[in-house]
Design a protein around this motif. Structure first.
Motif: not given
Length: 277
Positions: A86-92, A115-130
């Motif tokens: 889930v890659h966006s706040t709107a989707l969450v 796998t290379s260590g790069h974040r795939l989603i932004q901080a606001d989306t991570i917070q929305a997941c939480i």
């Protein structure tokens, strides 16, 4: 004469795409089917990838995702659900609103780091997941890179895995499986934590590059075993065993030029049916 009818344990994968067949909804569908359940999909994103990595990601319109969910639910009510990319706040927000009254187990695999260590989603989306998805999930299944993003500190030992798991529970999770596959050494340990439970699962790492989609496979396997009526610790234990044997089954396969897929059909089960009477 009326023909007898049967039902099945259905598992819905809400996740991204992998045209190379090793991860995302393809891995979920293979896993769910191999364990005797009926697989369904809602596509959330279209990554263009192969065994060597992700080349680009195309978004799926939010309305299209909502339409997919509504169409599935009006016809086949899922016994269990796995949520992946889930890659966006709107989707969450969309998924959380849609599933707020869902009656069944939800496994959330928080795909946040490549796998290379790069974040795939932004901080606001991570917070929305939480804020929105953690409280709905029966279990979340982060790897150590994702745990580090969630608690904002590195995790490099079993002791820190337990501490991190406790912090994730405080964020509103019902249960968390902290996966220790990224720890150095030959042992592979994962820890299931709930408010009243701490179970460690141990196995030995398998020397192979063919681990592409192992996180997707594990989360959909847990959802499948829950759909089949297992309790959470048993479902986790069985799913970890399934993934281990799927990796063993692909250890010497040469599929692609990068990290190859698991052998999801190392021991396929027939579709398990239940008498509707």
């Amino acid at each position: 004469m009326e023909t007898k009818k049967y039902t099945v344990a259905s598992v819905l994968s809400i996740a991204g795409f992998d045209g190379s067949g090793g991860a995302g909804i393809q891995a979920d569908t293979k896993t769910i089917s191999a364990l005797g359940c009926y697989a369904m999909n809602v596509l959330t994103a279209l990554p263009v990838q192969n065994t060597q990595g992700v080349k680009s990601i195309y978004e799926i319109p939010t309305q299209a995702i909502k339409d997919q969910l509504e169409t599935i639910f009006e016809d086949i009510y899922p016994t269990a659900i796995k949520i992946g990319m889930v890659h966006s706040t709107a989707l969450v927000e969309l998924i959380a609103d849609f599933l707020k009254d869902y009656r069944g187990p939800i496994i959330f695999d928080p795909v946040m780091v490549s796998t290379s260590g790069h974040r795939l989603i932004q901080a606001d989306t991570i917070q929305a997941c939480i804020d929105r998805l953690f409280p709905l999930a029966t279990l979340i299944t982060p790897n150590l890179d994702e745990v580090a993003v969630l608690i904002n500190e590195p995790v490099d030992s079993l002791a820190k895995m337990r501490t991190a798991g406790a912090k994730l529970l405080q964020m509103g999770c019902q249960a968390v499986l902290v996966k220790g596959g990224h720890l150095p050494g030959n042992d592979l340990s994962s820890i299931l934590l709930r408010a009243d439970q701490d179970i460690q699962f141990d196995t030995t790492k398998i020397e192979t590059r063919n681990t592409h989609g192992s996180g997707c496979t594990l989360s959909s396997a847990i959802a499948s075993y829950l759909a089949l009526g297992e309790d959470l610790p048993t479902a986790v234990s069985n799913a970890l065993d399934y993934v281990n044997k799927a990796i063993q089954g692909s250890q010497h396969l040469a599929i692609g030029h990068g990290s190859g897929p698991l052998n999801h059909f190392h021991n396929p089960q027939k579709l398990i049916t239940y008498d509707m009477d």
